[in-house]
Design a protein around this motif. Structure first.
Motif, short mmCIF file in Angstrom:
data_model
loop_
_atom_site.label_atom_id
_atom_site.label_comp_id
_atom_site.label_asym_id
_atom_site.label_seq_id
_atom_site.Cartn_x
_atom_site.Cartn_y
_atom_site.Cartn_z
N PHE A 74 11.24 -3.40 -4.87
CA PHE A 74 10.36 -4.02 -5.86
C PHE A 74 8.95 -3.44 -5.85
O PHE A 74 8.19 -3.66 -6.78
CB PHE A 74 10.28 -5.52 -5.62
CG PHE A 74 11.52 -6.27 -5.99
CD1 PHE A 74 11.98 -6.30 -7.30
CD2 PHE A 74 12.25 -6.96 -5.03
CE1 PHE A 74 13.12 -7.00 -7.65
CE2 PHE A 74 13.39 -7.65 -5.37
CZ PHE A 74 13.84 -7.67 -6.68
N PHE A 75 8.58 -2.71 -4.78
CA PHE A 75 7.18 -2.32 -4.60
C PHE A 75 7.07 -0.79 -4.54
O PHE A 75 7.05 -0.20 -3.47
CB PHE A 75 6.62 -2.96 -3.32
CG PHE A 75 7.03 -4.39 -3.17
CD1 PHE A 75 6.62 -5.34 -4.08
CD2 PHE A 75 7.87 -4.79 -2.13
CE1 PHE A 75 7.01 -6.67 -3.96
CE2 PHE A 75 8.26 -6.10 -1.99
CZ PHE A 75 7.83 -7.05 -2.91
N ARG A 76 6.98 -0.17 -5.72
CA ARG A 76 6.97 1.29 -5.78
C ARG A 76 5.73 1.84 -6.47
O ARG A 76 5.04 2.69 -5.91
CB ARG A 76 8.22 1.81 -6.49
CG ARG A 76 8.28 3.33 -6.58
CD ARG A 76 9.58 3.80 -7.18
NE ARG A 76 9.62 5.23 -7.37
CZ ARG A 76 9.96 6.12 -6.43
NH1 ARG A 76 10.26 5.70 -5.21
NH2 ARG A 76 10.00 7.41 -6.69
N GLU A 77 5.44 1.39 -7.67
CA GLU A 77 4.38 2.01 -8.46
C GLU A 77 3.33 0.97 -8.89
O GLU A 77 3.40 -0.19 -8.55
CB GLU A 77 4.97 2.68 -9.70
CG GLU A 77 6.00 3.75 -9.41
CD GLU A 77 5.40 5.09 -9.06
OE1 GLU A 77 4.15 5.17 -8.95
OE2 GLU A 77 6.16 6.06 -8.88
N ALA A 342 4.73 5.05 -1.47
CA ALA A 342 4.89 5.56 -2.84
C ALA A 342 3.57 5.53 -3.61
O ALA A 342 3.17 6.51 -4.21
CB ALA A 342 5.96 4.76 -3.57
N SER A 343 2.91 4.38 -3.63
CA SER A 343 1.64 4.26 -4.34
C SER A 343 0.68 3.41 -3.54
O SER A 343 1.07 2.73 -2.58
CB SER A 343 1.86 3.67 -5.74
OG SER A 343 2.39 2.37 -5.66
N CYS A 355 2.25 0.48 -1.28
CA CYS A 355 3.61 0.16 -1.72
C CYS A 355 4.60 1.05 -0.98
O CYS A 355 4.43 2.27 -0.94
CB CYS A 355 3.76 0.38 -3.22
SG CYS A 355 2.86 -0.78 -4.23
N SER A 356 5.63 0.42 -0.43
CA SER A 356 6.62 1.17 0.36
C SER A 356 8.03 0.73 0.00
O SER A 356 8.84 0.41 0.88
CB SER A 356 6.34 0.96 1.85
OG SER A 356 7.24 1.72 2.63
N GLU A 357 8.31 0.70 -1.31
CA GLU A 357 9.63 0.35 -1.83
C GLU A 357 10.03 -1.10 -1.52
O GLU A 357 9.92 -1.97 -2.38
CB GLU A 357 10.71 1.32 -1.31
CG GLU A 357 10.48 2.77 -1.71
CD GLU A 357 10.79 3.06 -3.16
OE1 GLU A 357 11.29 2.18 -3.87
OE2 GLU A 357 10.51 4.19 -3.59
#
Length: 374
Positions: A74-77, A342-343, A355-357
């Protein structure tokens, strides 16, 4: 969708390990990347100047995790922080639907932050939101006016994708959705300059992941002026341009190229996993990008989201965590994140959201702020 409250969030001191950069490769080979099952962030220091960023006692806290339950990314970008509302907006990676007849989707997460008197986050309220039909497959975003500017990668149908402005608690509306009638490929990240212009990347990630049609344009970087409608292609020659940010005085723009990663598990190590720097110059009263150069080749590959602080240091989310360089392109250290990063974005004084997926982290550093034009 129903919201979930996570309380009893607490800060933990980051372990810091000083590593001789000349021996870093052997050290990393021996240790490897941080195991995704770990629950701690640590810092690898390559240069004394990193201490001006981390301070003597950096801390981390885990705000939300799905690793132990669904493992949904849920936590990527996006990682867009709204300071007035104390809200953080994020977008997911591709999520597989429970019904095999449906297509993968990307969800937006709204995270309401609750702080104590010291300014530390002690609880969050997390709500998952379906993106509006007119803004399919959102990716990155940034604070804009009284809301968020989202990048929409678009869907299978023509006429979808572009930049969308979502005022706080209101539906999004399109800002720019095509170049001279040609659909963008997969608009991915955006940065706003002091003059109000919007600079954004347009890779072909959607085509790589089978939710966008064959690209009709090169993978380019664009500049759009909302007040006049002026839209220009500013730079080409990328494999997969991804993250974008300015330095503090807006004289340099940094762009990440993730061409080595094509989606899924496909990785081509000879392709770009590179941060490029361009000088922003004026010619005939208009900005141009000149003097393209390699700023850094990420040590752990695949630099995605990128930010710059008020001292000109550059941070990028990579496979090993957050790699940090000074303005001269020298690596200072790595905030090692389980499963990579990721971001990222700056929050309050010295606060970095990562953010780490499957996880959303907060790292408290020594007081660095976002570049003032962001």
């Amino acid at each position: 969708m129903a919201s979930v409250t996570i309380s009893d969030i607490f800060d933990t001191k980051c372990d810091i390990e000083r590593v001789d950069l000349r021996k870093a490769a052997a050290k990393r080979a021996q240790r490897g990347f941080k195991n995704p099952e770990e629950q701690a962030i640590s810092i690898c220091e390559y240069h004394d100047d990193l201490q001006s960023i981390t301070g003597r006692r950096p801390t981390f806290s885990l705000l939300i995790s799905t690793w132990e339950s669904s493992k949904n990314p849920f936590f990527r970008e996006a990682c867009a922080y709204l300071p007035m509302q104390e809200e953080l907006y994020l977008t997911s990676n591709l999520l597989q639907p429970s019904n095999s007849g449906q297509s993968p989707i990307i969800l937006i997460s709204k995270v309401q932050l609750s702080r104590n008197d010291a300014g530390d986050i002690q609880a969050v309220e997390w709500q998952k939101l379906r993106p509006p039909p007119n803004m399919p497959m959102p990716s990155s975003g940034t604070e804009f006016k009284d809301g968020i500017l989202f990048c929409s990668q678009g869907g299978p149908a023509p006429g979808t994708g572009g930049l969308y402005y979502m005022p706080w608690n209101k539906p999004p509306r399109p800002v720019v959705t095509n170049f001279a009638g040609w659909d963008f490929n997969s608009v991915h990240d955006v940065a706003q300059a002091r003059d109000g212009s919007l600079w954004f990347t347009d890779p072909c990630h959607g085509f790589d992941k089978d939710f966008r049609p064959q690209p009709l344009l090169p993978c380019q970087v664009y500049r759009y002026v909302p007040d006049t409608g002026d839209l220009r292609a500013m730079a080409d020659g990328f494999g997969r341009p991804h993250g974008i940010t300015f330095n503090p005085d807006e004289s340099i723009i940094y762009i990440t190229d993730t061409d080595a990663f094509r989606g899924g598990t496909e990785h081509e190590p000879t392709r770009a996993a590179t941060i490029y720097a361009f000088d922003v110059i004026k010619r005939s009263g208009s900005p141009f990008l000149a003097n393209k150069r390699v700023f850094a080749f990420a040590m752990s590959r695949i630099p995605m989201g990128i930010v710059c602080d008020d001292a000109g240091n550059v941070y990028a989310g990579c496979a090993g965590g957050v790699e940090i360089w000074n303005a001269g392109g020298s690596i200072l250290g790595v905030i090692e994140v389980p499963g990579g990063a990721a971001s990222l974005s700056f929050g309050r004084d010295g606060e970095l959201f990562v953010c780490s997926e499957q996880r959303l982290w907060r790292v408290k550093l020594a007081g660095r702020q976002a570049s003032p034009i962001l």
